[in-house]
Design a protein around this motif. Structure first.
Motif, PDB file in Angstrom:
ATOM      1  N   MET A   6       0.835  -1.190   0.000  1.00 32.07           N
ATOM      2  CA  MET A   6       0.000   0.000   0.000  1.00 32.07           C
ATOM      3  C   MET A   6       0.869   1.240   0.000  1.00 32.07           C
ATOM      4  O   MET A   6       1.933   1.254   0.604  1.00 32.07           O
ATOM      5  CB  MET A   6      -0.901   0.029   1.229  1.00 32.07           C
ATOM      6  CG  MET A   6      -1.884  -1.086   1.275  1.00 32.07           C
ATOM      7  SD  MET A   6      -2.943  -0.905   2.700  1.00 32.07           S
ATOM      8  CE  MET A   6      -3.802  -2.468   2.610  1.00 32.07           C
ATOM      9  N   ASP A   7       0.384   2.268  -0.658  1.00 36.04           N
ATOM     10  CA  ASP A   7       1.045   3.566  -0.624  1.00 36.04           C
ATOM     11  C   ASP A   7       0.264   4.425   0.357  1.00 36.04           C
ATOM     12  O   ASP A   7      -0.826   4.915   0.036  1.00 36.04           O
ATOM     13  CB  ASP A   7       1.065   4.194  -2.013  1.00 36.04           C
ATOM     14  CG  ASP A   7       1.814   5.514  -2.049  1.00 36.04           C
ATOM     15  OD1 ASP A   7       2.148   6.050  -0.971  1.00 36.04           O
ATOM     16  OD2 ASP A   7       2.063   6.012  -3.157  1.00 36.04           O
ATOM     17  N   LEU A   8       0.792   4.589   1.555  1.00 36.19           N
ATOM     18  CA  LEU A   8       0.078   5.333   2.584  1.00 36.19           C
ATOM     19  C   LEU A   8      -0.093   6.806   2.222  1.00 36.19           C
ATOM     20  O   LEU A   8      -0.939   7.488   2.799  1.00 36.19           O
ATOM     21  CB  LEU A   8       0.785   5.178   3.935  1.00 36.19           C
ATOM     22  CG  LEU A   8       0.906   3.748   4.468  1.00 36.19           C
ATOM     23  CD1 LEU A   8       1.521   3.749   5.863  1.00 36.19           C
ATOM     24  CD2 LEU A   8      -0.412   3.022   4.460  1.00 36.19           C
ATOM     25  N   ASN A   9       0.685   7.293   1.250  1.00 38.21           N
ATOM     26  CA  ASN A   9       0.500   8.667   0.776  1.00 38.21           C
ATOM     27  C   ASN A   9      -0.779   8.813  -0.046  1.00 38.21           C
ATOM     28  O   ASN A   9      -1.226   9.925  -0.301  1.00 38.21           O
ATOM     29  CB  ASN A   9       1.693   9.125  -0.061  1.00 38.21           C
ATOM     30  CG  ASN A   9       2.840   9.528   0.826  1.00 38.21           C
ATOM     31  OD1 ASN A   9       2.679  10.304   1.750  1.00 38.21           O
ATOM     32  ND2 ASN A   9       4.002   8.973   0.554  1.00 38.21           N
ATOM     33  N   MET A  33      -5.306  11.647   3.179  1.00 38.01           N
ATOM     34  CA  MET A  33      -4.437  11.678   4.353  1.00 38.01           C
ATOM     35  C   MET A  33      -3.066  12.297   4.085  1.00 38.01           C
ATOM     36  O   MET A  33      -2.341  12.622   5.014  1.00 38.01           O
ATOM     37  CB  MET A  33      -4.275  10.264   4.909  1.00 38.01           C
ATOM     38  CG  MET A  33      -5.594   9.583   5.261  1.00 38.01           C
ATOM     39  SD  MET A  33      -6.602  10.536   6.395  1.00 38.01           S
ATOM     40  CE  MET A  33      -5.699  10.272   7.899  1.00 38.01           C
ATOM     41  N   ALA A  34      -2.710  12.470   2.818  1.00 37.49           N
ATOM     42  CA  ALA A  34      -1.382  12.987   2.477  1.00 37.49           C
ATOM     43  C   ALA A  34      -1.163  14.413   2.981  1.00 37.49           C
ATOM     44  O   ALA A  34      -0.031  14.821   3.215  1.00 37.49           O
ATOM     45  CB  ALA A  34      -1.174  12.931   0.965  1.00 37.49           C
ATOM     46  N   GLU A  64      -9.212   3.638   1.924  1.00 36.10           N
ATOM     47  CA  GLU A  64      -8.370   3.063   0.865  1.00 36.10           C
ATOM     48  C   GLU A  64      -6.904   3.237   1.249  1.00 36.10           C
ATOM     49  O   GLU A  64      -6.533   4.247   1.844  1.00 36.10           O
ATOM     50  CB  GLU A  64      -8.615   3.784  -0.470  1.00 36.10           C
ATOM     51  CG  GLU A  64     -10.024   3.661  -0.988  1.00 36.10           C
ATOM     52  CD  GLU A  64     -10.301   4.548  -2.199  1.00 36.10           C
ATOM     53  OE1 GLU A  64      -9.444   5.390  -2.554  1.00 36.10           O
ATOM     54  OE2 GLU A  64     -11.389   4.398  -2.770  1.00 36.10           O
ATOM     55  N   ASN A  65      -6.088   2.264   0.889  1.00 34.16           N
ATOM     56  CA  ASN A  65      -4.638   2.302   1.108  1.00 34.16           C
ATOM     57  C   ASN A  65      -4.251   2.445   2.579  1.00 34.16           C
ATOM     58  O   ASN A  65      -3.260   3.109   2.904  1.00 34.16           O
ATOM     59  CB  ASN A  65      -3.972   3.399   0.268  1.00 34.16           C
ATOM     60  CG  ASN A  65      -3.904   3.022  -1.181  1.00 34.16           C
ATOM     61  OD1 ASN A  65      -3.359   1.982  -1.523  1.00 34.16           O
ATOM     62  ND2 ASN A  65      -4.487   3.842  -2.031  1.00 34.16           N
ATOM     63  N   ASN A  79      -0.017   5.893  15.066  1.00 36.88           N
ATOM     64  CA  ASN A  79       1.267   5.785  14.365  1.00 36.88           C
ATOM     65  C   ASN A  79       1.112   5.738  12.838  1.00 36.88           C
ATOM     66  O   ASN A  79       2.104   5.610  12.129  1.00 36.88           O
ATOM     67  CB  ASN A  79       2.067   4.580  14.857  1.00 36.88           C
ATOM     68  CG  ASN A  79       1.599   3.279  14.260  1.00 36.88           C
ATOM     69  OD1 ASN A  79       0.392   3.068  14.068  1.00 36.88           O
ATOM     70  ND2 ASN A  79       2.532   2.412  13.955  1.00 36.88           N
ATOM     71  N   PHE A  80      -0.106   5.865  12.322  1.00 39.20           N
ATOM     72  CA  PHE A  80      -0.310   5.856  10.873  1.00 39.20           C
ATOM     73  C   PHE A  80       0.607   6.867  10.191  1.00 39.20           C
ATOM     74  O   PHE A  80       1.278   6.555   9.208  1.00 39.20           O
ATOM     75  CB  PHE A  80      -1.776   6.161  10.517  1.00 39.20           C
ATOM     76  CG  PHE A  80      -1.958   6.462   9.060  1.00 39.20           C
ATOM     77  CD1 PHE A  80      -2.073   5.431   8.141  1.00 39.20           C
ATOM     78  CD2 PHE A  80      -1.966   7.768   8.595  1.00 39.20           C
ATOM     79  CE1 PHE A  80      -2.207   5.699   6.786  1.00 39.20           C
ATOM     80  CE2 PHE A  80      -2.098   8.042   7.241  1.00 39.20           C
ATOM     81  CZ  PHE A  80      -2.214   7.010   6.337  1.00 39.20           C
ATOM     82  N   PHE A  81       0.638   8.088  10.697  1.00 35.80           N
ATOM     83  CA  PHE A  81       1.410   9.157  10.059  1.00 35.80           C
ATOM     84  C   PHE A  81       2.907   8.915  10.181  1.00 35.80           C
ATOM     85  O   PHE A  81       3.663   9.192   9.249  1.00 35.80           O
ATOM     86  CB  PHE A  81       1.015  10.514  10.651  1.00 35.80           C
ATOM     87  CG  PHE A  81      -0.421  10.851  10.371  1.00 35.80           C
ATOM     88  CD1 PHE A  81      -0.795  11.384   9.149  1.00 35.80           C
ATOM     89  CD2 PHE A  81      -1.405  10.599  11.307  1.00 35.80           C
ATOM     90  CE1 PHE A  81      -2.120  11.670   8.877  1.00 35.80           C
ATOM     91  CE2 PHE A  81      -2.735  10.882  11.051  1.00 35.80           C
ATOM     92  CZ  PHE A  81      -3.100  11.418   9.831  1.00 35.80           C
TER      93      PHE A  81
END
Length: 178
Positions: A6-9, A33-34, A64-65, A79-81
């Motif tokens: 996944m691309d968390l960006n 979220m980016a 998503e992602n 801690n997601f960020f």
């Protein structure tokens, strides 16, 4: 179930509220979220979206992602960020390999993001077509054998021995065993 890369960006969350949902409304908004530095900024954006409620209880109706272990209907792990930012320091190959490693090792993504990425980097060796290609590279780096000796070297059996204890191979990536 395999943990997919996944691309968390590119993570997005559809943010509604339980009150609106319980009244039959799905009113809310997709939030990318980016654009947020941390969880506090994210909560501020959620408050803006639902400023028509006095004390909104946010409900994440879709996302998503974002790995399932970092989110559920009413919670986004803090801690997601940090994880997103640590993964940003990796190149594309390393990012893909991180998700393979995390799945194989059964990693708890809610742990300290810096530690997770450092643990991954300690385990990650590289990308190879197969185990034998890795064995050939290792022989070339660690053993000074003549061309004659190399012509008789059994890379397949050497690879079998390497991957029996010291390394593991998945989806084209080689990792050190813990």
């Amino acid at each position: 179930m395999k943990l997919k890369a996944m691309d968390l960006n590119k993570a997005r969350i559809y943010v509604g509220t339980y009150r609106k949902y319980n009244k039959g409304s799905l009113q809310g908004e997709w939030v990318d979220m980016a654009g947020f530095y941390d969880l506090e900024e994210f909560w501020e954006r959620c408050a803006e979206i639902h400023k028509d409620e006095k004390e909104p209880e946010y409900m994440f109706q879709d996302w998503e992602n974002i790995p399932e272990s970092l989110i559920d209907e009413g919670n986004l792990e803090k801690n997601f960020f940090e994880l997103r930012d640590e993964l940003d320091k990796l190149n594309d190959t390393e990012k893909e390999a991180f998700w393979v490693w995390a799945h194989y090792e059964g990693v708890n993504l809610c742990k300290d993001a810096y530690f997770l990425v450092k643990s991954f980097q300690s385990a990650f060796v590289g990308c190879y077509a197969d185990k034998e290609e890795f064995a050939k590279e290792l022989v070339g780096m660690e053993h000074e054998l003549s061309e004659f000796a190399l012509s008789y070297f059994d890379y397949s059996k050497y690879a079998d021995d390497l991957f029996m204890a010291d390394f593991w191979f998945e989806d084209g990536y080689v990792f050190r065993n813990r």
